[in-house]
Design a protein around this motif. Structure first.
Motif, PDB file in Angstrom:
ATOM      1  N   THR A  39      -1.478  48.914  31.607  1.00 34.28           N
ATOM      2  CA  THR A  39      -2.591  49.814  31.928  1.00 34.28           C
ATOM      3  C   THR A  39      -2.714  50.921  30.900  1.00 34.28           C
ATOM      4  O   THR A  39      -3.806  51.202  30.391  1.00 34.28           O
ATOM      5  N   LEU A  40      -1.616  51.563  30.568  1.00 32.68           N
ATOM      6  CA  LEU A  40      -1.676  52.659  29.600  1.00 32.68           C
ATOM      7  C   LEU A  40      -2.062  52.157  28.212  1.00 32.68           C
ATOM      8  O   LEU A  40      -2.747  52.858  27.459  1.00 32.68           O
ATOM      9  N   ALA A  41      -1.668  50.941  27.879  1.00 33.33           N
ATOM     10  CA  ALA A  41      -2.029  50.378  26.575  1.00 33.33           C
ATOM     11  C   ALA A  41      -3.530  50.120  26.462  1.00 33.33           C
ATOM     12  O   ALA A  41      -4.049  49.961  25.353  1.00 33.33           O
ATOM     13  N   SER A  42      -4.245  50.088  27.589  1.00 29.10           N
ATOM     14  CA  SER A  42      -5.679  49.802  27.556  1.00 29.10           C
ATOM     15  C   SER A  42      -6.513  51.008  27.134  1.00 29.10           C
ATOM     16  O   SER A  42      -7.682  50.857  26.773  1.00 29.10           O
ATOM     17  N   PHE A  43      -5.938  52.213  27.172  1.00 29.00           N
ATOM     18  CA  PHE A  43      -6.726  53.392  26.815  1.00 29.00           C
ATOM     19  C   PHE A  43      -6.998  53.419  25.317  1.00 29.00           C
ATOM     20  O   PHE A  43      -6.092  53.285  24.499  1.00 29.00           O
ATOM     21  N   ASP A  44      -8.262  53.582  24.982  1.00 27.76           N
ATOM     22  CA  ASP A  44      -8.709  53.583  23.591  1.00 27.76           C
ATOM     23  C   ASP A  44      -9.683  54.741  23.414  1.00 27.76           C
ATOM     24  O   ASP A  44     -10.862  54.642  23.755  1.00 27.76           O
ATOM     25  N   GLU A  45      -9.160  55.855  22.929  1.00 22.67           N
ATOM     26  CA  GLU A  45      -9.958  57.063  22.741  1.00 22.67           C
ATOM     27  C   GLU A  45      -9.746  57.590  21.329  1.00 22.67           C
ATOM     28  O   GLU A  45      -8.722  57.326  20.700  1.00 22.67           O
ATOM     29  N   SER A  46     -10.717  58.356  20.835  1.00 24.19           N
ATOM     30  CA  SER A  46     -10.571  58.923  19.490  1.00 24.19           C
ATOM     31  C   SER A  46      -9.655  60.138  19.485  1.00 24.19           C
ATOM     32  O   SER A  46      -9.184  60.556  18.428  1.00 24.19           O
ATOM     33  N   ALA A  47      -9.402  60.722  20.652  1.00 27.63           N
ATOM     34  CA  ALA A  47      -8.533  61.898  20.764  1.00 27.63           C
ATOM     35  C   ALA A  47      -7.233  61.521  21.458  1.00 27.63           C
ATOM     36  O   ALA A  47      -7.132  60.478  22.123  1.00 27.63           O
ATOM     37  N   LEU A  48      -6.236  62.376  21.339  1.00 27.77           N
ATOM     38  CA  LEU A  48      -4.961  62.177  22.005  1.00 27.77           C
ATOM     39  C   LEU A  48      -5.167  62.129  23.517  1.00 27.77           C
ATOM     40  O   LEU A  48      -5.867  62.965  24.087  1.00 27.77           O
ATOM     41  N   VAL A  49      -4.544  61.143  24.175  1.00 24.46           N
ATOM     42  CA  VAL A  49      -4.661  60.980  25.625  1.00 24.46           C
ATOM     43  C   VAL A  49      -3.385  61.486  26.287  1.00 24.46           C
ATOM     44  O   VAL A  49      -2.286  60.998  25.996  1.00 24.46           O
ATOM     45  N   HIS A  50      -3.534  62.463  27.159  1.00 27.05           N
ATOM     46  CA  HIS A  50      -2.405  62.971  27.945  1.00 27.05           C
ATOM     47  C   HIS A  50      -2.287  62.168  29.237  1.00 27.05           C
ATOM     48  O   HIS A  50      -3.289  61.877  29.886  1.00 27.05           O
ATOM     49  N   THR A  77       6.204  53.793  24.821  1.00 24.59           N
ATOM     50  CA  THR A  77       5.833  54.431  23.560  1.00 24.59           C
ATOM     51  C   THR A  77       4.570  53.765  23.047  1.00 24.59           C
ATOM     52  O   THR A  77       4.582  52.592  22.660  1.00 24.59           O
ATOM     53  N   LEU A  78       3.455  54.503  23.074  1.00 13.95           N
ATOM     54  CA  LEU A  78       2.157  53.947  22.687  1.00 13.95           C
ATOM     55  C   LEU A  78       1.455  54.919  21.744  1.00 13.95           C
ATOM     56  O   LEU A  78       1.557  56.143  21.910  1.00 13.95           O
ATOM     57  N   PRO A  79       0.728  54.387  20.755  1.00  8.30           N
ATOM     58  CA  PRO A  79       0.028  55.282  19.826  1.00  8.30           C
ATOM     59  C   PRO A  79      -1.078  56.055  20.528  1.00  8.30           C
ATOM     60  O   PRO A  79      -1.774  55.532  21.408  1.00  8.30           O
ATOM     61  N   ASN A  80      -1.228  57.322  20.153  1.00  6.42           N
ATOM     62  CA  ASN A  80      -2.308  58.180  20.630  1.00  6.42           C
ATOM     63  C   ASN A  80      -2.187  58.565  22.101  1.00  6.42           C
ATOM     64  O   ASN A  80      -3.136  59.050  22.700  1.00  6.42           O
ATOM     65  N   LEU A  81      -1.017  58.330  22.708  1.00  9.12           N
ATOM     66  CA  LEU A  81      -0.778  58.736  24.089  1.00  9.12           C
ATOM     67  C   LEU A  81       0.432  59.653  24.164  1.00  9.12           C
ATOM     68  O   LEU A  81       1.472  59.372  23.552  1.00  9.12           O
ATOM     69  N   LYS A  82       0.298  60.752  24.900  1.00 12.72           N
ATOM     70  CA  LYS A  82       1.412  61.653  25.187  1.00 12.72           C
ATOM     71  C   LYS A  82       1.708  61.530  26.678  1.00 12.72           C
ATOM     72  O   LYS A  82       0.913  61.955  27.515  1.00 12.72           O
ATOM     73  N   ILE A  83       2.839  60.933  27.016  1.00 12.27           N
ATOM     74  CA  ILE A  83       3.120  60.519  28.390  1.00 12.27           C
ATOM     75  C   ILE A  83       4.291  61.315  28.959  1.00 12.27           C
ATOM     76  O   ILE A  83       5.349  61.414  28.340  1.00 12.27           O
ATOM     77  N   GLU A  84       4.085  61.840  30.151  1.00 16.38           N
ATOM     78  CA  GLU A  84       5.146  62.512  30.903  1.00 16.38           C
ATOM     79  C   GLU A  84       5.356  61.766  32.216  1.00 16.38           C
ATOM     80  O   GLU A  84       4.391  61.324  32.853  1.00 16.38           O
ATOM     81  N   VAL A  85       6.606  61.618  32.618  1.00 17.05           N
ATOM     82  CA  VAL A  85       6.928  61.007  33.902  1.00 17.05           C
ATOM     83  C   VAL A  85       7.483  62.081  34.820  1.00 17.05           C
ATOM     84  O   VAL A  85       8.460  62.754  34.490  1.00 17.05           O
ATOM     85  N   LEU A  86       6.837  62.243  35.969  1.00 19.55           N
ATOM     86  CA  LEU A  86       7.303  63.173  37.001  1.00 19.55           C
ATOM     87  C   LEU A  86       7.924  62.341  38.115  1.00 19.55           C
ATOM     88  O   LEU A  86       7.234  61.555  38.765  1.00 19.55           O
TER      89      LEU A  86
END
Length: 276
Positions: free
Chosen positions: A31-42, A58-67
């Motif tokens: 699911t997270l790998a499907s995001f395709d945006e020109s800006a960094l995705v939080h 670990t995916l390009p252009n994504l900043k991921i936090e796990v709570l």
């Protein structure tokens, strides 16, 4: 870097994807790998007591936090915790998605632009393609776009596809956040409360591929979901609205129909004629 590209790099700074997850690491990753945006995705993943714990891919252009939640408490509590956490981190918008679903490219940018232009819209969905676990298309959900039509039909059909929604965080907290009063119908409960003070709308274009998972809430907790929906319908029932009457009748029918039968009926009614 041009001015336009510099602007693009800042357009999603106040948006965070909110994904509750209970086990299903592979679905989280896809699911997270499907995001395709020109800006960094939080991204904020709320791990609802998974065993083993969910790990941020670990995916390009994504900043991921796990709570991580100490134990499994249900999606209602996970979403409530996630909204509060995003507010504390200074985000203005929460973009919902569930593990197993897939986002259409630039979904976040389109939704944020619309909500910036329409400050009274507290929740914005998009049209949704329902697919099998293997990704095969089943039917499209094309609910109305206009807030007034959504208000009228809110109990008759699924006007707002929860995993496609972008939510204004301050508005969600103003009306009381997600809550467990209507278990397995926490999304409808929130939307009804939002529409008492704000608008909810849809972008009339494809924004989400929704995986029809027979292990999901709509299948495994179906009777509880229908019961919660009926309680919501009765609490907010408007005798002058024919869609409210039709909605109650529809949910009573759902109580009588087996889940698989209901899905076959939906496919028959919603499948494009060319594919029949």
């Amino acid at each position: 870097m041009t001015n336009s590209s510099a602007t693009a790099q800042t357009t999603l700074d106040d948006v965070a994807v909110l994904m509750p997850a209970y086990n299903g690491q592979a679905d989280v990753d896809s699911t997270l790998a499907s995001f395709d945006e020109s800006a960094l995705v939080h991204v904020l993943i709320v791990d609802d007591g998974s065993t083993p714990p969910i790990v941020a891919p670990t995916l390009p252009n994504l900043k991921i936090e796990v709570l991580r939640m100490a134990q499994n408490g249900g999606i209602e509590r996970a979403l409530q915790t996630g909204i509060d956490a995003l507010a504390q981190r200074g985000f203005r918008y929460a973009a919902r998605i569930d593990a197993g679903d897939r986002a259409v490219p630039r979904r976040l940018a389109k939704q944020r632009a619309f909500m910036e232009a329409h400050p009274n819209v507290a929740g914005l969905g998009m049209w949704t393609q329902v697919v099998t676990r293997a990704g095969e298309p089943l039917f499209m959900l094309t609910p109305p776009a206009e807030p007034n039509a959504i208000r009228r039909q809110r109990f008759f059909r699924s006007c707002l596809a929860h995993p496609s929604m972008m939510l204004r965080i301050d508005a969600v907290r103003t009306v009381g956040n997600y809550r467990a009063a209507y278990r397995s119908a926490e999304d409808l409960d929130l939307f009804v409360r939002l529409m008492e003070r704000y608008d909810c709308a849809n972008l009339p274009e494809l924004g989400l591929f929704y995986e029809l998972n027979e292990g999901g809430i709509s299948a495994t907790k179906r009777r509880r979901q229908i019961g919660s929906t009926l309680r919501l319908q009765l609490r907010y029932f408007n005798v002058a609205n024919p869609y409210d009457w039709l909605g109650v009748a529809k949910n009573l029918l759902h109580l009588m129909l087996p889940y698989r039968t209901l899905q076959r009926v939906k496919r028959a009614l919603l499948m494009p004629r060319a594919s029949r």
